[in-house]
Design a protein around this motif. Structure first.
Motif, PDB file in Angstrom:
ATOM      1  N   THR B  17      36.118  36.892 -10.632  1.00 51.19           N
ATOM      2  CA  THR B  17      36.496  35.561 -11.089  1.00 51.19           C
ATOM      3  C   THR B  17      35.942  35.280 -12.481  1.00 51.19           C
ATOM      4  N   LEU B  18      36.814  34.869 -13.365  1.00 48.31           N
ATOM      5  CA  LEU B  18      36.442  34.451 -14.715  1.00 48.31           C
ATOM      6  C   LEU B  18      35.973  32.999 -14.636  1.00 48.31           C
ATOM      7  N   SER B  19      34.800  32.728 -15.226  1.00 52.28           N
ATOM      8  CA  SER B  19      34.264  31.370 -15.206  1.00 52.28           C
ATOM      9  C   SER B  19      33.812  30.959 -16.601  1.00 52.28           C
ATOM     10  N   LEU B  20      34.308  29.824 -17.065  1.00 53.19           N
ATOM     11  CA  LEU B  20      33.931  29.292 -18.373  1.00 53.19           C
ATOM     12  C   LEU B  20      33.626  27.807 -18.248  1.00 53.19           C
ATOM     13  N   TYR B  52      45.149  21.563 -17.403  1.00 51.72           N
ATOM     14  CA  TYR B  52      44.213  20.517 -17.816  1.00 51.72           C
ATOM     15  C   TYR B  52      43.629  19.824 -16.593  1.00 51.72           C
ATOM     16  N   ILE B  53      42.494  19.144 -16.845  1.00 55.25           N
ATOM     17  CA  ILE B  53      41.889  18.278 -15.857  1.00 55.25           C
ATOM     18  C   ILE B  53      41.656  16.925 -16.505  1.00 55.25           C
ATOM     19  N   TYR B  54      41.864  15.882 -15.751  1.00 54.70           N
ATOM     20  CA  TYR B  54      41.694  14.506 -16.205  1.00 54.70           C
ATOM     21  C   TYR B  54      40.305  14.030 -15.786  1.00 54.70           C
ATOM     22  N   TYR B  55      39.821  12.960 -16.386  1.00 52.53           N
ATOM     23  CA  TYR B  55      38.475  12.480 -16.077  1.00 52.53           C
ATOM     24  C   TYR B  55      38.320  12.134 -14.603  1.00 52.53           C
ATOM     25  N   SER B  56      39.436  11.783 -13.971  1.00 50.72           N
ATOM     26  CA  SER B  56      39.405  11.410 -12.554  1.00 50.72           C
ATOM     27  C   SER B  56      39.325  12.630 -11.628  1.00 50.72           C
ATOM     28  N   LYS B  66      48.843  29.127 -11.327  1.00 50.95           N
ATOM     29  CA  LYS B  66      48.356  28.100 -10.416  1.00 50.95           C
ATOM     30  C   LYS B  66      47.617  28.635  -9.197  1.00 50.95           C
ATOM     31  N   SER B  67      48.103  29.722  -8.625  1.00 51.49           N
ATOM     32  CA  SER B  67      47.515  30.235  -7.386  1.00 51.49           C
ATOM     33  C   SER B  67      46.114  30.803  -7.597  1.00 51.49           C
ATOM     34  N   ARG B  68      45.740  31.069  -8.850  1.00 51.06           N
ATOM     35  CA  ARG B  68      44.444  31.681  -9.133  1.00 51.06           C
ATOM     36  C   ARG B  68      43.493  30.740  -9.868  1.00 51.06           C
ATOM     37  N   LEU B  69      43.928  29.513 -10.119  1.00 55.30           N
ATOM     38  CA  LEU B  69      43.177  28.603 -10.977  1.00 55.30           C
ATOM     39  C   LEU B  69      42.391  27.551 -10.204  1.00 55.30           C
ATOM     40  N   ALA B  70      41.239  27.182 -10.774  1.00 56.68           N
ATOM     41  CA  ALA B  70      40.505  26.023 -10.301  1.00 56.68           C
ATOM     42  C   ALA B  70      39.778  25.416 -11.495  1.00 56.68           C
ATOM     43  N   MET B  71      39.980  24.132 -11.718  1.00 59.49           N
ATOM     44  CA  MET B  71      39.267  23.429 -12.792  1.00 59.49           C
ATOM     45  C   MET B  71      38.435  22.326 -12.180  1.00 59.49           C
ATOM     46  N   ALA B  72      37.324  22.030 -12.823  1.00 57.47           N
ATOM     47  CA  ALA B  72      36.438  20.977 -12.359  1.00 57.47           C
ATOM     48  C   ALA B  72      35.918  20.202 -13.562  1.00 57.47           C
ATOM     49  N   ILE B  73      35.467  18.979 -13.308  1.00 55.31           N
ATOM     50  CA  ILE B  73      34.917  18.153 -14.378  1.00 55.31           C
ATOM     51  C   ILE B  73      33.684  17.431 -13.866  1.00 55.31           C
ATOM     52  N   PHE B  80      33.412  20.302 -18.504  1.00 54.05           N
ATOM     53  CA  PHE B  80      34.482  20.683 -17.612  1.00 54.05           C
ATOM     54  C   PHE B  80      34.546  22.198 -17.576  1.00 54.05           C
ATOM     55  N   SER B  81      35.159  22.728 -16.524  1.00 52.31           N
ATOM     56  CA  SER B  81      35.082  24.170 -16.321  1.00 52.31           C
ATOM     57  C   SER B  81      36.391  24.760 -15.830  1.00 52.31           C
ATOM     58  N   LEU B  82      36.465  26.071 -15.998  1.00 51.81           N
ATOM     59  CA  LEU B  82      37.638  26.859 -15.609  1.00 51.81           C
ATOM     60  C   LEU B  82      37.188  28.016 -14.735  1.00 51.81           C
ATOM     61  N   LYS B  83      37.897  28.245 -13.653  1.00 52.11           N
ATOM     62  CA  LYS B  83      37.727  29.451 -12.853  1.00 52.11           C
ATOM     63  C   LYS B  83      39.091  30.080 -12.627  1.00 52.11           C
ATOM     64  N   LEU B  84      39.192  31.348 -12.960  1.00 58.54           N
ATOM     65  CA  LEU B  84      40.422  32.113 -12.764  1.00 58.54           C
ATOM     66  C   LEU B  84      40.070  33.322 -11.909  1.00 58.54           C
ATOM     67  N   SER B  85      40.633  33.380 -10.725  1.00 60.90           N
ATOM     68  CA  SER B  85      40.248  34.421  -9.769  1.00 60.90           C
ATOM     69  C   SER B  85      41.157  35.651  -9.867  1.00 60.90           C
ATOM     70  N   SER B  86      40.715  36.708  -9.229  1.00 56.40           N
ATOM     71  CA  SER B  86      41.494  37.958  -9.115  1.00 56.40           C
ATOM     72  C   SER B  86      42.026  38.426 -10.468  1.00 56.40           C
ATOM     73  N   VAL B  87      41.144  38.493 -11.439  1.00 59.22           N
ATOM     74  CA  VAL B  87      41.597  38.829 -12.787  1.00 59.22           C
ATOM     75  C   VAL B  87      41.990  40.306 -12.898  1.00 59.22           C
ATOM     76  N   THR B  88      42.906  40.553 -13.833  1.00 61.18           N
ATOM     77  CA  THR B  88      43.326  41.904 -14.185  1.00 61.18           C
ATOM     78  C   THR B  88      43.247  42.049 -15.704  1.00 61.18           C
TER      79      THR B  88
END
Lengths: 110, 120
Positions: B17-20, B52-56, B66-73, B80-88
């Motif tokens: 998983t890529l995390s930034l 993108y992620i909104y303040y809410s 979409k199936s591999r993404l997760a964003m949080a704030i 705010f952060s990005l997670k991209l799973s199962s990277v190639t």
């Protein structure tokens, strides 16, 4: 969703004017006033040069101008300078995918 | 002047998983006027909007990821952060965080970019 279509490269001599086109559809470029243009120098983050089709942010030279006709937006750089050599990207709001970018255009100052 | 400062590893193993994370210098992360976005640039190719992620906490993602993404704030930390799973290897790119003016769909401030290489 395909990217917006831009020419791969454009060149011009110092002092000349050049134009870069950005072609989309009525679902993006032609349907909304939300076209932006970005300049990117190597190793740097993009910088917005035009927003809302034809507006310049504060601090951007008035040598840069934007327009649109139908589904094609155009960036014009007048009085080309060496510092204008960079990659340029267009973007547009998209009804189907929020935002689309163009493939980028490399501007070379001869 | 708003500064966006990115952090995270530049090397990720395949299938991991890529995390930034992106830290925002002012309080605008709590403003409803902006979307907090991730964009990537594949070598020799154009820019690609990731999502993108909104303040809410609401999100919108690129359908192809979409199936591999997760964003949080976390507005309390202005991050705010990005997670991209199962990277190639196809996920190897320069990743940028950016602030999007929600009324214009314009990215007015960008992070410095992080080259993420997917390799074993």
């Amino acid at each position: 969703q395909s990217a917006l279509t831009q020419p791969a490269s454009v060149s011009g001599s110092p002092g000349q004017s050049i134009t870069i086109s950005c072609t989309g559809t009525s679902s993006d470029v032609g349907g909304y006033n939300y076209v932006s243009w970005y300049q990117q120098h190597p190793g740097k983050a993009p910088k917005v040069m035009i927003y809302d089709v034809s507006n310049r942010p504060s601090g951007v030279s008035n040598r840069f101008s934007g327009s649109r006709s139908g589904n094609t937006a155009t960036l014009t750089i007048s009085g080309l300078q060496a510092e204008d050599e960079a990659d340029y990207y267009c973007s547009s709001y998209s009804r189907t995918s929020h935002v689309l970018f163009g493939g980028g255009t490399k501007v070379t100052v001869l | 002047q708003v500064l966006l400062q990115q952090s995270g590893p530049g090397l990720v193993r395949p299938s991991q998983t890529l995390s930034l994370t992106c830290s925002v210098s002012d309080g605008s992360i709590s403003s409803g006027a902006y979307y907090w976005s991730w964009i990537r640039h594949h070598p020799g190719k154009g820019l690609e909007w990731i999502g993108y992620i909104y303040y809410s906490g609401s999100t919108q993602y690129n359908a192809s990821l979409k199936s591999r993404l997760a964003m949080a704030i976390d507005t309390s930390k202005s991050q705010f952060s990005l997670k991209l799973s199962s990277v190639t290897a196809a996920d190897t790119a320069v990743y940028y965080c950016a602030r999007e003016d929600g009324s214009r769909t314009t990215f007015d401030y960008w992070g410095q970019g992080t080259l993420v290489t997917v390799s074993s």
